[in-house]
Enzyme design. Sequence first.
Site, PDB file in Angstrom:
ATOM      1  N   SER A 308      56.390  -5.659  11.129  1.00 10.89           N
ATOM      2  CA  SER A 308      56.334  -7.074  10.759  1.00 10.89           C
ATOM      3  C   SER A 308      57.020  -7.978  11.783  1.00 10.89           C
ATOM      4  CB  SER A 308      56.877  -7.276   9.344  1.00 10.89           C
ATOM      5  OG  SER A 308      58.244  -7.065   9.255  1.00 10.89           O
ATOM      6  N   ASP A 319      51.381 -10.550  24.617  1.00  7.98           N
ATOM      7  CA  ASP A 319      50.223 -11.441  24.811  1.00  7.98           C
ATOM      8  C   ASP A 319      50.448 -12.444  25.931  1.00  7.98           C
ATOM      9  OD1 ASP A 319      48.883 -10.143  22.847  1.00  7.98           O
ATOM     10  OD2 ASP A 319      48.765 -11.830  21.449  1.00  7.98           O
ATOM     11  N   LYS A 333      52.068  -3.998  10.336  1.00 11.38           N
ATOM     12  CA  LYS A 333      52.157  -4.852   9.148  1.00 11.38           C
ATOM     13  C   LYS A 333      51.979  -6.295   9.574  1.00 11.38           C
ATOM     14  CE  LYS A 333      54.983  -6.397   5.292  1.00 11.38           C
ATOM     15  NZ  LYS A 333      54.812  -7.838   5.574  1.00 11.38           N
TER      16      LYS A 333
END
Length: 564
Positions: A308, A319, A333
């Site tokens: 998470s 990214d 998650k």
Amino acid sequence: MGENERERIQNDKATVRLPMLLGITLAAGMLIGATFFGGGKSLNNIGRGYSKFKEVLQLIENNYVDTVNTDELVDYSISKMLEKLDPHTTYLNPQDAVAARTQLEGGFDGIGVEFNIYKDTVYVVTPIAGGPSETAGLMSGDKIIRVDDTEMTGSKLDNALVFQKLRGRKGSEVKLVVMRKGEKKPLTFTVLRDRIPTFSVDAAYMIDDKTGYIKVNRFSETTYDEFRKALASLKQKGMGQLVLDLRNNPGGYMDRATSLADEFISGDKLLVYTDGKDDRYDRQTKARISGQFEEGPLVVLVDEGSASASEIVAGALQDHDRALIVGRRSFGKGLVQMPVMLTDGSELRLTISRYYTPSGRSIQKPYTLGKGNEDYEKELEARGKHGEYYIADSIRNDPKYKFRTSGGRTVFGAGGITPDIFVPRDTLFMTKYLIQLYNKNIVREMAMEYANENGKQLEKEGFTAYRKNFTVSDAMMKRLTDDATSQGVKFNEAEYNRSKKYIQTQLKAYIAQYVWKRGHRDGLNNEFFAIMADADETYRKALTLFDQARMLEKGQYTTRTSKQ
């Protein structure tokens, strides 16, 4: 392994499902009295269902042949109802709700000791510096045999009982009866409970004159403040490159995770966004501050226990090509829960949206709606069965969920964060004999005894000399195995030889922890982690990768490197 009063979050199914409060950035008004009904038809359906449930419950209460606990029936029915939803929508009864929230709060009310349960007895490992137990005079090695009127010995003794008896309202008194080495009679202490701070940054130290290391164990209320302080301290010491360790970090508050990521990402780049059925819960979070480490090689460690909020950080950094991600594929998650306090103190953690990394990835691993959680919870076990923990090519990325980083590298969604550099799990040292030593707390207890007997001399010599020169001798290992045998752990020579080096490293690390951690008012356990690094393959691999991290930061890369 031993527990302590500042309860560590472990990566079992309870902590993967329960403490991940990613919806905390929602407005407080949404948590109390918010309406979740979309329209008249939906409201009518809910009304009919409520009436039916109430009718059945009243029939059971008034007419069922045996006496039953209707509160337990209600809790059970709610839990079973939620099994028809996703694996992370969860109901917590009042007691469990308090326990789960405590894991992410900045502290708790208690007496302030770290303890082990050893030979069915509670041993004080160390009083927390500046806490009420230290003030009252408790010492490392004390055996707590009674708390108020409750005996604290015997086979039924467990961590839950210790937490229940030692924790309590700030300002309340608790009477402890302890046995102390060298004292013939029990000693009695009256301890005034106080607020005991908890910490989520386990370690922050310089590996060498330019390389820093920070380990974050969860994203709690105080995580960002702790992290910012640690980062500033390392920069003052000349840090030019950093290892950020998020392994076995099960998550926590979303806004703490994005604030941490913002320390590394420049400009107003997107960090994470959420999307759900209700537009009220959709939001974008962008970088907004001038971070302390927006330039410089960065390596982030993740594994299957990173979930998470940890994945939000790793996903944003990957990214934007800001960090080299090293280790094994993370948990996966990507569902956001909103915690809703119910009138009786219980709590519903309702999934309201999905979060997405800047490239558009949902990292949520697959689940079947309404099919329960059994297969979902066994997914980590399934990874082991098909070899993913040991062979990079075994990672099952779905080509349908292919995305591009800012610099054009290929990354995958729908199954956690796949590392740029894969490092297999090292399990050669893990044997049944070692696990039995853990279960009996034998390694930690011996370390505590040695630290109590030799701590002053070790402190005088200093940690640098200790790390360089101290060796766990064969005599110490003989004492340890003899102790294990006396407690019913049958000696297995082959397994002992496989685990011996690791046991020696861990024993040395725990001795260092018990000698030096008490001097860290900020909760850091640097000495323990610095020594355990000698047995940590992922950590050691990370230290060889800063040239690649530097090239990544400058955009001088061609393809992903996960097969290395």
